[in-house]
Motif scaffolding. Structure first.
Motif, PDB file in Angstrom:
ATOM      1  N   ASN A 253      33.084  33.916  37.066  1.00 28.50           N
ATOM      2  CA  ASN A 253      32.736  33.238  38.347  1.00 28.50           C
ATOM      3  C   ASN A 253      33.349  32.051  38.590  1.00 28.50           C
ATOM      4  N   SER A 254      33.432  31.355  39.696  1.00 27.99           N
ATOM      5  CA  SER A 254      33.894  30.168  39.954  1.00 27.99           C
ATOM      6  C   SER A 254      32.504  29.369  39.911  1.00 27.99           C
ATOM      7  N   LEU A 255      32.737  27.764  39.284  1.00 24.37           N
ATOM      8  CA  LEU A 255      32.005  26.992  39.143  1.00 24.37           C
ATOM      9  C   LEU A 255      31.542  26.138  40.250  1.00 24.37           C
ATOM     10  N   ASP A 256      30.283  25.936  40.514  1.00 22.44           N
ATOM     11  CA  ASP A 256      29.838  25.052  41.788  1.00 22.44           C
ATOM     12  C   ASP A 256      29.868  23.672  41.705  1.00 22.44           C
ATOM     13  N   ARG A 257      31.223  23.330  41.810  1.00 21.36           N
ATOM     14  CA  ARG A 257      31.266  21.686  41.626  1.00 21.36           C
ATOM     15  C   ARG A 257      32.537  21.370  42.518  1.00 21.36           C
ATOM     16  N   LYS A 258      32.870  20.221  42.594  1.00 21.85           N
ATOM     17  CA  LYS A 258      34.067  19.841  43.348  1.00 21.85           C
ATOM     18  C   LYS A 258      35.379  20.273  42.813  1.00 21.85           C
ATOM     19  N   GLY A 259      36.482  20.698  43.288  1.00 21.60           N
ATOM     20  CA  GLY A 259      37.612  21.289  42.747  1.00 21.60           C
ATOM     21  C   GLY A 259      37.642  22.645  42.631  1.00 21.60           C
ATOM     22  N   TYR A 260      38.603  23.078  41.624  1.00 22.88           N
ATOM     23  CA  TYR A 260      38.697  24.491  41.360  1.00 22.88           C
ATOM     24  C   TYR A 260      38.553  24.776  40.029  1.00 22.88           C
ATOM     25  N   PHE A 261      37.184  25.355  39.399  1.00 25.01           N
ATOM     26  CA  PHE A 261      37.014  25.546  38.173  1.00 25.01           C
ATOM     27  C   PHE A 261      36.401  27.106  37.919  1.00 25.01           C
ATOM     28  N   ILE A 262      36.911  27.656  36.842  1.00 27.00           N
ATOM     29  CA  ILE A 262      36.453  29.053  36.409  1.00 27.00           C
ATOM     30  C   ILE A 262      35.651  29.118  35.286  1.00 27.00           C
ATOM     31  N   GLU A 263      34.744  29.794  35.125  1.00 26.54           N
ATOM     32  CA  GLU A 263      33.903  30.037  33.951  1.00 26.54           C
ATOM     33  C   GLU A 263      35.068  30.742  32.891  1.00 26.54           C
ATOM     34  N   PRO A 264      34.833  30.272  31.718  1.00 26.17           N
ATOM     35  CA  PRO A 264      35.347  31.159  30.433  1.00 26.17           C
ATOM     36  C   PRO A 264      34.931  32.683  30.643  1.00 26.17           C
ATOM     37  N   THR A 265      36.130  33.499  30.571  1.00 27.59           N
ATOM     38  CA  THR A 265      35.647  34.829  31.164  1.00 27.59           C
ATOM     39  C   THR A 265      36.102  35.760  30.001  1.00 27.59           C
ATOM     40  N   ILE A 266      35.455  36.772  29.472  1.00 23.22           N
ATOM     41  CA  ILE A 266      35.740  37.653  28.539  1.00 23.22           C
ATOM     42  C   ILE A 266      35.441  39.240  29.097  1.00 23.22           C
ATOM     43  N   PHE A 267      36.629  39.886  28.889  1.00 23.06           N
ATOM     44  CA  PHE A 267      36.483  41.374  29.080  1.00 23.06           C
ATOM     45  C   PHE A 267      36.457  42.158  27.777  1.00 23.06           C
ATOM     46  N   VAL A 268      35.789  43.289  27.795  1.00 20.43           N
ATOM     47  CA  VAL A 268      35.833  44.069  26.718  1.00 20.43           C
ATOM     48  C   VAL A 268      36.241  45.613  27.524  1.00 20.43           C
ATOM     49  N   ASP A 269      36.573  46.431  26.481  1.00 18.32           N
ATOM     50  CA  ASP A 269      36.919  47.900  26.701  1.00 18.32           C
ATOM     51  C   ASP A 269      37.944  47.887  27.805  1.00 18.32           C
ATOM     52  N   VAL A 270      38.946  47.053  27.524  1.00 25.31           N
ATOM     53  CA  VAL A 270      40.280  46.888  28.089  1.00 25.31           C
ATOM     54  C   VAL A 270      41.343  47.822  27.661  1.00 25.31           C
ATOM     55  N   THR A 271      41.969  48.427  28.353  1.00 24.00           N
ATOM     56  CA  THR A 271      43.082  49.405  28.066  1.00 24.00           C
ATOM     57  C   THR A 271      44.514  48.963  28.168  1.00 24.00           C
ATOM     58  N   ASP A 272      45.289  49.355  27.563  1.00 24.81           N
ATOM     59  CA  ASP A 272      46.836  48.857  27.820  1.00 24.81           C
ATOM     60  C   ASP A 272      47.370  48.857  29.175  1.00 24.81           C
ATOM     61  N   GLU A 273      46.915  49.659  29.947  1.00 22.52           N
ATOM     62  CA  GLU A 273      47.664  49.977  31.283  1.00 22.52           C
ATOM     63  C   GLU A 273      46.914  49.052  32.343  1.00 22.52           C
ATOM     64  N   MET A 274      46.012  48.521  31.982  1.00 17.73           N
ATOM     65  CA  MET A 274      45.245  47.644  33.043  1.00 17.73           C
ATOM     66  C   MET A 274      46.150  46.320  33.326  1.00 17.73           C
ATOM     67  N   THR A 275      45.902  45.757  34.596  1.00 10.84           N
ATOM     68  CA  THR A 275      46.504  44.682  34.942  1.00 10.84           C
ATOM     69  C   THR A 275      46.457  43.569  34.246  1.00 10.84           C
ATOM     70  N   ILE A 276      44.994  43.259  33.755  1.00 14.07           N
ATOM     71  CA  ILE A 276      44.783  42.198  32.922  1.00 14.07           C
ATOM     72  C   ILE A 276      45.269  42.064  31.303  1.00 14.07           C
ATOM     73  N   ALA A 277      45.586  43.440  31.088  1.00 12.42           N
ATOM     74  CA  ALA A 277      46.422  43.571  29.843  1.00 12.42           C
ATOM     75  C   ALA A 277      47.755  43.509  29.724  1.00 12.42           C
ATOM     76  N   LYS A 278      48.313  43.684  30.989  1.00  7.04           N
ATOM     77  CA  LYS A 278      49.857  43.484  31.106  1.00  7.04           C
ATOM     78  C   LYS A 278      50.329  42.254  31.597  1.00  7.04           C
ATOM     79  N   GLU A 279      49.633  41.501  32.605  1.00  4.77           N
ATOM     80  CA  GLU A 279      50.248  40.267  33.314  1.00  4.77           C
ATOM     81  C   GLU A 279      49.720  39.017  32.830  1.00  4.77           C
TER      82      GLU A 279
END
Length: 371
Positions: A253-279
Protein backbone atom coordinates in the motif's frame (compact mmCIF):
# COMPACT_ATOMS: atom_id res chain seq x y z
CA UNK A 1 42.16 18.65 -23.66
CA UNK A 2 42.66 19.09 -19.93
CA UNK A 3 45.79 16.91 -20.07
CA UNK A 4 47.39 19.38 -22.46
CA UNK A 5 46.61 22.37 -20.27
CA UNK A 6 48.09 21.11 -17.03
CA UNK A 7 50.92 18.83 -16.01
CA UNK A 8 49.74 15.52 -14.66
CA UNK A 9 51.09 16.31 -11.19
CA UNK A 10 49.28 19.65 -11.12
CA UNK A 11 46.05 17.97 -12.16
CA UNK A 12 46.46 15.54 -9.27
CA UNK A 13 46.94 18.40 -6.80
CA UNK A 14 43.87 20.23 -8.09
CA UNK A 15 41.73 17.09 -7.84
CA UNK A 16 42.84 16.64 -4.22
CA UNK A 17 41.93 20.26 -3.49
CA UNK A 18 38.54 19.64 -5.11
CA UNK A 19 38.02 16.70 -2.74
CA UNK A 20 38.95 18.84 0.26
CA UNK A 21 36.41 21.49 -0.76
CA UNK A 22 33.71 18.84 -1.04
CA UNK A 23 34.38 17.71 2.53
CA UNK A 24 34.36 21.32 3.72
CA UNK A 25 30.89 21.75 2.21
CA UNK A 26 29.49 18.30 2.98
CA UNK A 27 26.40 19.64 4.75
CA UNK A 28 25.45 21.98 1.90
CA UNK A 29 25.73 19.19 -0.67
CA UNK A 30 23.84 16.71 1.53
CA UNK A 31 21.08 19.29 1.94
CA UNK A 32 20.84 19.78 -1.84
CA UNK A 33 20.51 16.03 -2.45
CA UNK A 34 17.94 15.82 0.35
CA UNK A 35 15.82 18.53 -1.26
CA UNK A 36 16.22 17.23 -4.80
CA UNK A 37 16.23 13.46 -4.42
CA UNK A 38 14.69 12.90 -1.01
CA UNK A 39 17.94 11.41 0.23
CA UNK A 40 18.22 11.23 4.00
CA UNK A 41 20.39 14.15 5.11
CA UNK A 42 22.26 11.90 7.55
CA UNK A 43 23.02 9.37 4.79
CA UNK A 44 24.35 12.10 2.52
CA UNK A 45 26.46 13.71 5.23
CA UNK A 46 28.02 10.51 6.58
CA UNK A 47 27.92 8.29 3.48
CA UNK A 48 27.29 9.61 -0.01
CA UNK A 49 29.28 12.87 0.09
CA UNK A 50 32.37 11.50 1.92
CA UNK A 51 32.32 8.69 -0.65
CA UNK A 52 32.38 11.30 -3.41
CA UNK A 53 35.50 12.88 -1.89
CA UNK A 54 37.16 9.47 -1.44
CA UNK A 55 36.56 8.54 -5.07
CA UNK A 56 38.00 11.86 -6.23
CA UNK A 57 41.11 11.32 -4.07
CA UNK A 58 41.49 7.79 -5.43
CA UNK A 59 41.54 8.96 -9.03
CA UNK A 60 43.72 11.93 -8.24
CA UNK A 61 46.36 9.31 -7.45
CA UNK A 62 45.97 7.90 -10.95
CA UNK A 63 46.28 11.25 -12.73
CA UNK A 64 50.10 11.22 -12.84
CA UNK A 65 50.48 7.48 -13.37
CA UNK A 66 48.99 7.03 -16.84
CA UNK A 67 51.80 5.70 -18.99
CA UNK A 68 52.17 3.87 -22.27
CA UNK A 69 54.43 0.86 -22.86
CA UNK A 70 57.44 0.04 -25.01
CA UNK A 71 56.71 -2.78 -27.47
CA UNK A 72 58.92 -5.69 -28.49
CA UNK A 73 58.65 -5.63 -32.27
CA UNK A 74 59.08 -8.61 -34.62
CA UNK A 75 61.02 -6.45 -37.11
CA UNK A 76 63.75 -3.83 -36.80
CA UNK A 77 61.33 -1.19 -35.60
CA UNK A 78 60.92 0.66 -32.35
CA UNK A 79 57.34 0.82 -31.13
CA UNK A 80 55.52 2.20 -28.14
CA UNK A 81 52.00 3.07 -27.09
CA UNK A 82 50.96 6.58 -26.19
CA UNK A 83 47.96 7.07 -23.92
CA UNK A 84 45.91 10.20 -24.52
CA UNK A 85 42.51 11.41 -23.28
CA UNK A 86 39.67 10.29 -25.50
CA UNK A 87 38.43 13.89 -25.76
CA UNK A 88 35.15 15.51 -24.78
CA UNK A 89 32.92 13.12 -22.86
CA UNK A 90 29.21 13.44 -22.18
CA UNK A 91 28.16 12.11 -18.77
CA UNK A 92 24.43 11.52 -18.16
CA UNK A 93 23.56 10.94 -14.50
CA UNK A 94 20.41 9.36 -12.98
CA UNK A 95 18.33 10.72 -10.10
CA UNK A 96 18.61 7.95 -7.51
CA UNK A 97 22.24 8.55 -6.43
CA UNK A 98 22.94 12.06 -7.78
CA UNK A 99 26.28 12.62 -5.99
CA UNK A 100 28.01 9.20 -6.02
CA UNK A 101 27.07 8.32 -9.59
CA UNK A 102 28.18 11.74 -10.82
CA UNK A 103 31.64 11.39 -9.30
CA UNK A 104 31.99 7.75 -10.39
CA UNK A 105 32.10 9.17 -13.91
CA UNK A 106 33.64 12.62 -13.41
CA UNK A 107 36.64 11.50 -11.34
CA UNK A 108 38.11 8.93 -13.78
CA UNK A 109 37.42 11.29 -16.70
CA UNK A 110 39.37 14.03 -14.89
CA UNK A 111 42.21 11.63 -14.10
CA UNK A 112 42.44 10.68 -17.77
CA UNK A 113 42.63 14.35 -18.77
CA UNK A 114 39.26 14.71 -20.49
CA UNK A 115 36.91 17.65 -20.64
CA UNK A 116 33.26 16.86 -20.04
CA UNK A 117 29.64 17.92 -20.29
CA UNK A 118 27.58 16.61 -17.37
CA UNK A 119 23.82 16.25 -17.78
CA UNK A 120 22.25 15.51 -14.38
CA UNK A 121 18.75 14.09 -14.15
CA UNK A 122 16.10 16.78 -14.50
CA UNK A 123 14.83 15.86 -11.01
CA UNK A 124 18.22 16.32 -9.29
CA UNK A 125 20.39 19.06 -10.85
CA UNK A 126 21.35 21.08 -7.77
CA UNK A 127 24.33 19.13 -6.42
CA UNK A 128 25.84 18.79 -9.91
CA UNK A 129 25.79 22.56 -10.29
CA UNK A 130 27.36 22.98 -6.85
CA UNK A 131 30.13 20.49 -7.70
CA UNK A 132 30.92 22.55 -10.80
CA UNK A 133 31.15 25.65 -8.60
CA UNK A 134 33.55 23.90 -6.19
CA UNK A 135 35.62 22.59 -9.13
CA UNK A 136 36.21 26.17 -10.24
CA UNK A 137 37.20 27.13 -6.68
CA UNK A 138 39.70 24.26 -6.68
CA UNK A 139 41.39 25.60 -9.79
CA UNK A 140 39.96 23.37 -12.50
CA UNK A 141 40.02 25.55 -15.64
CA UNK A 142 36.85 26.90 -17.19
CA UNK A 143 35.43 24.54 -19.79
CA UNK A 144 36.72 21.33 -18.20
CA UNK A 145 33.57 20.50 -16.20
CA UNK A 146 30.42 21.84 -17.83
CA UNK A 147 26.96 21.16 -16.40
CA UNK A 148 23.96 21.33 -18.71
CA UNK A 149 20.57 20.83 -17.08
CA UNK A 150 17.52 19.70 -18.98
CA UNK A 151 15.36 16.76 -19.98
CA UNK A 152 16.53 13.55 -21.56
CA UNK A 153 14.67 13.87 -24.90
CA UNK A 154 16.20 17.32 -25.43
CA UNK A 155 19.46 17.89 -23.54
CA UNK A 156 20.40 14.21 -23.26
CA UNK A 157 19.57 13.50 -26.90
CA UNK A 158 21.55 16.53 -28.09
CA UNK A 159 24.59 15.41 -26.09
CA UNK A 160 24.37 11.83 -27.37
CA UNK A 161 24.20 12.87 -31.01
CA UNK A 162 26.65 15.79 -30.90
CA UNK A 163 29.46 15.47 -33.43
CA UNK A 164 32.04 17.06 -31.10
CA UNK A 165 31.38 14.70 -28.18
CA UNK A 166 33.84 11.79 -28.28
CA UNK A 167 32.28 9.44 -25.73
CA UNK A 168 29.08 9.03 -23.71
CA UNK A 169 28.81 7.57 -20.21
CA UNK A 170 25.25 6.86 -19.08
CA UNK A 171 23.54 5.29 -16.09
CA UNK A 172 19.81 4.74 -16.36
CA UNK A 173 17.16 2.58 -17.96
CA UNK A 174 17.76 0.00 -20.67
CA UNK A 175 15.25 1.74 -22.94
CA UNK A 176 17.12 5.05 -22.80
CA UNK A 177 20.44 3.23 -23.16
CA UNK A 178 19.24 1.85 -26.50
CA UNK A 179 18.33 5.37 -27.66
CA UNK A 180 21.79 6.64 -26.68
CA UNK A 181 23.46 3.85 -28.65
CA UNK A 182 21.36 4.73 -31.69
CA UNK A 183 22.27 8.41 -31.40
CA UNK A 184 25.96 7.58 -31.03
CA UNK A 185 25.87 5.26 -34.05
CA UNK A 186 24.09 7.72 -36.33
CA UNK A 187 26.31 10.67 -35.39
CA UNK A 188 30.07 10.13 -35.12
CA UNK A 189 30.19 6.50 -33.91
CA UNK A 190 31.25 7.67 -30.46
CA UNK A 191 31.82 4.84 -27.96
CA UNK A 192 29.37 4.53 -25.09
CA UNK A 193 29.54 3.12 -21.57
CA UNK A 194 26.15 1.98 -20.29
CA UNK A 195 25.14 0.95 -16.77
CA UNK A 196 21.49 0.05 -17.19
CA UNK A 197 18.56 -1.68 -15.53
CA UNK A 198 18.70 -4.92 -13.64
CA UNK A 199 16.73 -7.73 -12.05
CA UNK A 200 19.34 -8.92 -9.61
CA UNK A 201 18.83 -12.30 -7.88
CA UNK A 202 19.55 -12.50 -4.16
CA UNK A 203 20.21 -16.20 -3.50
CA UNK A 204 20.03 -17.51 0.05
CA UNK A 205 21.11 -21.10 0.73
CA UNK A 206 19.82 -23.09 3.69
CA UNK A 207 23.15 -23.10 5.56
CA UNK A 208 22.99 -19.42 6.57
CA UNK A 209 21.25 -17.58 9.39
CA UNK A 210 18.15 -16.12 7.69
CA UNK A 211 17.63 -13.57 10.47
CA UNK A 212 21.05 -12.06 9.71
CA UNK A 213 20.59 -12.17 5.95
CA UNK A 214 17.04 -10.81 5.74
CA UNK A 215 17.91 -7.10 6.29
CA UNK A 216 20.20 -7.19 3.26
CA UNK A 217 17.35 -8.13 0.94
CA UNK A 218 16.00 -4.57 0.84
CA UNK A 219 19.39 -2.82 0.67
CA UNK A 220 18.98 -2.08 -3.02
CA UNK A 221 15.41 -0.83 -2.70
CA UNK A 222 14.71 2.78 -3.61
CA UNK A 223 14.65 5.01 -0.56
CA UNK A 224 14.72 8.28 -2.47
CA UNK A 225 11.81 10.58 -3.11
CA UNK A 226 9.93 9.41 -6.20
CA UNK A 227 7.58 11.33 -8.41
CA UNK A 228 3.99 10.48 -9.25
CA UNK A 229 4.89 8.56 -12.40
CA UNK A 230 7.35 6.26 -10.60
CA UNK A 231 4.94 5.93 -7.67
CA UNK A 232 2.12 4.77 -9.94
CA UNK A 233 4.45 2.42 -11.82
CA UNK A 234 5.49 0.63 -8.62
CA UNK A 235 1.86 0.32 -7.48
CA UNK A 236 0.95 -1.12 -10.88
CA UNK A 237 3.58 -3.84 -10.45
CA UNK A 238 2.11 -4.68 -7.05
CA UNK A 239 -1.30 -5.09 -8.72
CA UNK A 240 0.28 -7.31 -11.40
CA UNK A 241 1.66 -9.54 -8.66
CA UNK A 242 -1.76 -9.91 -7.05
CA UNK A 243 -3.57 -10.59 -10.34
CA UNK A 244 -1.01 -13.14 -11.54
CA UNK A 245 -1.36 -15.26 -8.41
CA UNK A 246 1.48 -14.24 -6.12
CA UNK A 247 0.66 -14.05 -2.41
CA UNK A 248 1.07 -10.63 -0.83
CA UNK A 249 2.76 -11.36 2.49
CA UNK A 250 3.13 -7.79 3.72
CA UNK A 251 2.93 -4.20 2.51
CA UNK A 252 1.58 -3.34 -0.90
CA UNK A 253 0.00 0.00 0.00
CA UNK A 254 0.90 3.65 -0.30
CA UNK A 255 1.59 5.52 2.94
CA UNK A 256 -0.80 8.20 4.10
CA UNK A 257 1.61 11.12 4.19
CA UNK A 258 2.66 14.02 2.00
CA UNK A 259 4.58 12.84 -1.04
CA UNK A 260 4.80 9.48 -2.75
CA UNK A 261 5.72 6.66 -0.38
CA UNK A 262 5.09 2.90 -0.60
CA UNK A 263 5.32 0.32 2.16
CA UNK A 264 8.08 -2.30 1.96
CA UNK A 265 6.30 -5.08 0.08
CA UNK A 266 6.98 -8.83 0.04
CA UNK A 267 5.38 -11.38 -2.32
CA UNK A 268 5.65 -15.16 -1.88
CA UNK A 269 4.52 -17.99 -4.17
CA UNK A 270 6.13 -16.12 -7.08
CA UNK A 271 6.85 -18.04 -10.30
CA UNK A 272 9.37 -17.27 -13.02
CA UNK A 273 6.83 -16.19 -15.64
CA UNK A 274 5.17 -13.53 -13.45
CA UNK A 275 5.72 -9.88 -14.34
CA UNK A 276 7.14 -9.05 -10.91
CA UNK A 277 9.74 -11.81 -11.40
CA UNK A 278 10.84 -10.67 -14.86
CA UNK A 279 10.74 -6.85 -14.92
CA UNK A 280 12.67 -4.23 -12.99
CA UNK A 281 10.30 -2.64 -10.47
CA UNK A 282 12.68 -0.04 -9.01
CA UNK A 283 10.80 0.16 -5.75
CA UNK A 284 10.61 -1.57 -2.35
CA UNK A 285 9.07 -4.81 -3.68
CA UNK A 286 10.63 -8.21 -2.96
CA UNK A 287 9.62 -11.44 -4.72
CA UNK A 288 10.44 -14.59 -2.72
CA UNK A 289 10.97 -17.76 -4.78
CA UNK A 290 12.04 -21.22 -3.59
CA UNK A 291 14.59 -23.53 -5.24
CA UNK A 292 15.84 -27.07 -4.61
CA UNK A 293 19.28 -27.46 -6.21
CA UNK A 294 22.32 -25.40 -7.13
CA UNK A 295 21.82 -26.21 -10.82
CA UNK A 296 18.21 -25.05 -10.66
CA UNK A 297 18.96 -21.71 -9.03
CA UNK A 298 21.77 -20.95 -11.50
CA UNK A 299 19.45 -21.61 -14.44
CA UNK A 300 16.68 -19.46 -12.97
CA UNK A 301 19.06 -16.64 -12.03
CA UNK A 302 20.26 -16.49 -15.64
CA UNK A 303 16.73 -16.67 -17.07
CA UNK A 304 16.50 -12.89 -17.46
CA UNK A 305 17.43 -10.32 -20.07
CA UNK A 306 19.36 -8.42 -17.40
CA UNK A 307 22.76 -9.06 -15.86
CA UNK A 308 23.62 -6.20 -13.52
CA UNK A 309 24.34 -7.84 -10.17
CA UNK A 310 23.56 -10.78 -7.88
CA UNK A 311 23.98 -11.79 -4.26
CA UNK A 312 24.95 -15.24 -2.96
CA UNK A 313 24.53 -16.07 0.73
CA UNK A 314 26.16 -19.34 1.82
CA UNK A 315 28.76 -20.73 4.22
CA UNK A 316 29.89 -23.31 1.65
CA UNK A 317 32.92 -22.08 -0.30
CA UNK A 318 32.36 -24.53 -3.14
CA UNK A 319 28.76 -23.35 -3.62
CA UNK A 320 29.85 -19.72 -3.46
CA UNK A 321 32.48 -20.25 -6.16
CA UNK A 322 30.25 -22.36 -8.40
CA UNK A 323 27.25 -20.02 -8.31
CA UNK A 324 29.23 -16.79 -8.58
CA UNK A 325 31.14 -18.06 -11.63
CA UNK A 326 27.96 -19.35 -13.29
CA UNK A 327 25.72 -16.29 -13.07
CA UNK A 328 26.02 -13.83 -15.95
CA UNK A 329 26.12 -10.58 -14.02
CA UNK A 330 28.63 -7.76 -13.69
CA UNK A 331 28.90 -7.86 -9.89
CA UNK A 332 28.42 -10.92 -7.67
CA UNK A 333 28.30 -10.17 -3.94
CA UNK A 334 29.07 -13.11 -1.65
CA UNK A 335 27.74 -12.85 1.91
CA UNK A 336 27.26 -9.11 1.50
CA UNK A 337 25.27 -6.82 -0.76
CA UNK A 338 25.63 -3.38 -2.34
CA UNK A 339 29.34 -3.26 -1.49
CA UNK A 340 31.39 -1.00 -3.79
CA UNK A 341 35.03 0.05 -3.95
CA UNK A 342 37.03 2.13 -6.48
CA UNK A 343 39.44 -0.80 -6.89
CA UNK A 344 36.56 -2.84 -8.36
CA UNK A 345 34.97 -1.27 -11.48
CA UNK A 346 31.37 -2.35 -11.95
CA UNK A 347 28.87 -2.69 -14.77
CA UNK A 348 26.56 -5.22 -16.37
CA UNK A 349 26.00 -7.90 -18.99
CA UNK A 350 23.21 -8.30 -21.54
CA UNK A 351 20.50 -5.62 -21.25
CA UNK A 352 22.18 -4.21 -18.15
CA UNK A 353 24.80 -2.57 -20.35
CA UNK A 354 28.53 -2.87 -20.95
CA UNK A 355 31.84 -1.23 -20.06
CA UNK A 356 32.49 -0.28 -16.44
CA UNK A 357 32.15 2.70 -14.11
CA UNK A 358 35.14 3.60 -11.90
CA UNK A 359 37.47 2.87 -14.81
CA UNK A 360 39.82 5.61 -16.04
CA UNK A 361 40.93 3.47 -19.01
CA UNK A 362 37.48 4.01 -20.54
CA UNK A 363 38.46 7.64 -21.09
CA UNK A 364 41.82 6.93 -22.77
CA UNK A 365 42.64 6.51 -26.44
CA UNK A 366 45.48 4.13 -27.30
CA UNK A 367 47.83 5.13 -30.11
CA UNK A 368 50.54 2.77 -31.30
CA UNK A 369 53.52 4.54 -32.83
CA UNK A 370 56.12 2.70 -34.92
CA UNK A 371 59.46 4.43 -35.54
Amino acid sequence: MFILELLNQERRRIMLKFADLILEHVEEIAALDAMDAGKLFSVGKTGDIPNVADVLCYYAGAADKIHGTTLKMSRELQGYTLLEPIGVVGLIIPWNFPSPLLMHKVAPALAAGCTMVVKPAEQTPLSALYYAYLAKQAGIPDGVINVVTGFGPTAGAALSSHMDVDKIGFTGSTEVGCLIMQAAATSNLKPVSLELGGKSPFIVFDDVDVDKVAPLAFVGAVYNKIDKIQFEKVLSYIEHGKKEGATLLTGGNSLDRKGYFIEPTIFVDVTDEMTIAKEEIFGPVLSVMKFQTVEEVIKRANCTKYGLAAGVMTNDLNIANTVSRSIRAGVIWINCYFAFDPDCPYGGYKCSGFERDWEWKDFISFFKLNL
